[in-house]
Enzyme design. Structure first.
Site, PDB file in Angstrom:
ATOM      1  N   TYR A   1     109.910  19.365  27.522  1.00 54.76           N
ATOM      2  CA  TYR A   1     110.396  18.405  28.508  1.00 54.76           C
ATOM      3  C   TYR A   1     109.897  18.832  29.883  1.00 54.76           C
ATOM      4  CZ  TYR A   1     113.655  15.798  31.482  1.00 54.76           C
ATOM      5  OH  TYR A   1     114.201  14.977  32.439  1.00 54.76           O
TER       6      TYR A   1
ATOM      7  N   ASP B   1     104.384  24.942  32.883  1.00 50.83           N
ATOM      8  CA  ASP B   1     105.646  24.460  33.441  1.00 50.83           C
ATOM      9  C   ASP B   1     106.635  25.617  33.349  1.00 50.83           C
ATOM     10  OD1 ASP B   1     108.114  23.388  34.018  1.00 50.83           O
ATOM     11  OD2 ASP B   1     107.871  21.605  32.774  1.00 50.83           O
TER      12      ASP B   1
ATOM     13  N   LYS C   1     114.346  25.774  40.023  1.00 50.74           N
ATOM     14  CA  LYS C   1     115.544  26.526  39.669  1.00 50.74           C
ATOM     15  C   LYS C   1     115.739  27.813  40.470  1.00 50.74           C
ATOM     16  CE  LYS C   1     115.826  24.345  35.123  1.00 50.74           C
ATOM     17  NZ  LYS C   1     116.925  23.427  35.393  1.00 50.74           N
TER      18      LYS C   1
END
Length: 438
Positions: free
Chosen positions: A146, A241, A269
């Protein structure tokens, strides 16, 4: 503790009148596991407290960024000072450069970086850049990985999308999806076949080097090296990613741990210290195509927001003080928790699959090895749901899905780990009862 969710139940009912599903991100709705999500009132260290007064040992950590624990004093102090100076300027600040310097010093492949506001924005922007640099249109992604909810990559997605059984979201134009080629994670032969047929059309391969969105799935030995080799052979860019794994798996991310150098990297994050942030960076010759240095346009009013930059700087400075020792302790703590939970599972005869990468971890309710999305889907989701709710009722907070990774922080104590292992014994007893009545 006496577990109750009366206030959260009322709050959830009201929220559903004003927000789709009552939430602003799908997995928070608990639709995958059933029941009512606790509405969180506060957090500190390793703990969450909800509006009903329940306290939880938290292994979600805001889905990864809280590596220092919640409300770390140094981060709060830095943010307090920053807020007194104003919350947004829409103009350059010294903090942006300082965080950029910390990132480029830590991540081996990043020579220049652009700050944005989310992981989705980072992956969306990096694909535009990759297409512009290579003058090619097609993108390769991996089934179950994702990379945010933009159209190009919401194709056979994992995580929240997988929970609802809708890996291809309505509203994604077929013309856009046609530009994205999917292949199974850990499948070298499949990737080689795609490149043999479309190699001259492929701009980039985007991959979670360690997958965190179908549960935690690790690369097989030599797999990332082969992905790097294949992309280089055909002149396609390799994009890591690392929104989830960056500063989680190791100080320099998964690429430092596995010693692979991608062309471009997406981050998020941890580099925002709990505030909304994203970033993408890589080789200087590629990054200098981004406006205003080059013709590839990307902009954002809140990009490089001084509060997010401040929280990120405070966090990364702490991690940078003694990164080898910090990550060694965190990895050992995570391993101890996984070993303890595994021992409890084995007492009931459960042969579950446990995976760990640094301070990320996860388990699958499956007796078979898990190495890609299809094998992850063989897990017994209902058994996980029983375990999840049994843990929640005992004050242990995991992600509300079999297909989410969990996260350790430096704020978790030995007592937290012992309490979690003890709670697992009770939870596995309930899972055993579920199997008995199945």
């Amino acid at each position: 503790m006496t577990f109750k969710l009366d206030k959260s139940t009322q709050a959830f009912a009201e929220a559903k009148q004003h927000m789709p599903g009552g939430v602003n991100s799908p997995v928070r709705s608990f639709r995958g596991v059933g029941g009512t999500p606790p509405f969180i009132a506060s957090a500190a260290g390793s703990k969450l407290r909800d509006i009903d007064g329940n306290e939880y040992i938290d292994y979600v950590g805001s889905w990864g960024p809280m590596i220092l624990g919640h409300a770390h004093p140094a981060v709060i102090e830095a943010l307090t000072g920053a807020m007194a100076r104003g919350t947004s300027y829409g103009a350059p600040t010294l903090q942006e450069t300082e965080l950029a310097k910390l990132v480029t010093a830590a991540v081996p492949s990043i020579e220049m970086v652009r700050m944005v506001n989310s992981g989705t924005e980072a992956t969306m922007s990096v694909l535009r850049l990759a297409r512009a640099y290579t003058k090619r249109d097609k993108i390769v992604k991996f089934v179950g990985c994702y990379h945010g909810h933009h159209d190009s990559l919401l194709v056979k997605a994992g995580s929240g999308a997988a929970n609802f059984g809708v890996p291809d979201s309505p509203g994604v134009p077929s013309s856009v999806a046609a530009g994205t080629i999917t292949v199974a994670y850990n499948d070298v032969a499949g990737l080689e076949d795609i490149f043999s047929r479309h190699g001259q059309e492929i701009a980039a391969v985007i991959i979670e080097p360690v997958v965190g969105n179908m549960g935690l799935v690790l690369p097989r030995a030599g797999y990332l090296e082969k992905v790097r080799e294949i992309t280089a052979k055909y002149g396609a860019l390799l994009i890591f990613d690392e929104v989830m794994t960056g500063f989680r798996v190791a100080y320099g991310g998964a690429q430092a741990a596995y010693k692979i150098k991608p062309d471009l990297t997406c981050l998020g994050k941890v580099i925002g210290g709990g505030l909304p942030v994203g970033a993408y960076g890589g080789r200087r010759d590629i990054m200098e195509l981004i406006a205003p240095a080059g013709p590839v346009y990307q902009a954002g009013t809140l990009s490089g927001n001084p509060l997010a930059m401040t929280a990120g700087i405070a966090t990364l400075r702490i991690l940078a003080e003694a990164p080898e020792e910090y990550y060694r302790r965190l990895t050992e703590k995570t391993a101890a928790l996984c070993a303890g939970i595994r021992t409890q599972a084995e007492k009931f005869g459960f042969n579950l699959q446990f995976h760990q990468a640094g301070s990320m971890f996860g388990m699958f309710f499956s007796s078979q090895p898990v190495y890609d999305y299809e094998s992850a889907k063989q897990s017994d989701v209902e058994a996980f749901n029983v375990y999840f709710h049994a843990m929640l009722e005992q004050g242990v907070y995991f992600g509300a899905s079999q297909y989410e990774a969990a996260f350790m922080s430096s704020a978790h104590s030995d007592a937290d780990i012992a309490a979690t292992i003890a709670a697992s014994a009770v939870a596995f007893a309930k899972v055993a009862e579920y199997y008995k009545n199945k």
